[in-house]
Design an enzyme around this catalytic site. Sequence first.
Site, PDB file in Angstrom:
ATOM      1  N   LEU A   1       1.345  10.684  -8.187  1.00 55.49           N
ATOM      2  CA  LEU A   1       0.084  10.133  -8.676  1.00 55.49           C
ATOM      3  C   LEU A   1      -0.283   9.020  -7.706  1.00 55.49           C
ATOM      4  O   LEU A   1       0.591   8.228  -7.323  1.00 55.49           O
ATOM      5  CB  LEU A   1       0.239   9.536 -10.081  1.00 55.49           C
ATOM      6  CG  LEU A   1       0.013  10.427 -11.277  1.00 55.49           C
ATOM      7  CD1 LEU A   1       0.289   9.659 -12.563  1.00 55.49           C
ATOM      8  CD2 LEU A   1      -1.384  11.007 -11.300  1.00 55.49           C
ATOM      9  N   ASP A   2      -1.521   8.953  -7.312  1.00 56.31           N
ATOM     10  CA  ASP A   2      -1.955   7.906  -6.392  1.00 56.31           C
ATOM     11  C   ASP A   2      -1.700   6.530  -6.986  1.00 56.31           C
ATOM     12  O   ASP A   2      -1.631   6.351  -8.214  1.00 56.31           O
ATOM     13  CB  ASP A   2      -3.450   8.041  -6.101  1.00 56.31           C
ATOM     14  CG  ASP A   2      -3.786   9.296  -5.346  1.00 56.31           C
ATOM     15  OD1 ASP A   2      -2.960   9.742  -4.528  1.00 56.31           O
ATOM     16  OD2 ASP A   2      -4.883   9.837  -5.578  1.00 56.31           O
TER      17      ASP A   2
END
Length: 178
Positions: free
Chosen positions: A39-40
């Site tokens: 996930l960024d």
Amino acid sequence: MLIALNKPYGVLCQFSDADGRRTLADFVTQKDVYPAGRLDHDSEGLLLLTDDGRLAHRLTDPKHKQPKTYLVQVDGQVTDDAVAALRRGVVLNDGPTLPAGAEHAVEPDWLWPRDPPVRFRKLIPTSWLRITLREGRNRQVRRMTAAVGFPTLRLIRERIGPHALDGLPPGETRVIPL
């Protein structure tokens, strides 16, 4: 072992950082587990970690088609045409996307406040979408919503295949029985 983490905003999906930013090590106490996917830094929500390489591959490889569902707050009032375009698939700079599950959503009552808060602009409303993908390109949801004219302000992954947040608070982990 399979662990669910509700990754907070601003946390890197790695266990160390030379620049001293927050990482998974600040939240995950179990040893020898690694993220199955990413996930960024500026995305939140469900991240699965495991010590089983084959399981990680099944969770992340697009050929296994594990759907990933995201709750997305966007800038502006999303139109039905934009939702229809997401459902058909949109063309990004790296080619067309697969059709996505996309629907209007409302801000859920279980949603935690983000720190820092999403910017507030009095004259520009925001709205929510629920988007389900079966592929995983870099920053794909953000690029897709921008392509249909509604930039993403907040992105929360709710589900990966059969695994969901299910009330897990931000920064907390839960062991998932296998």
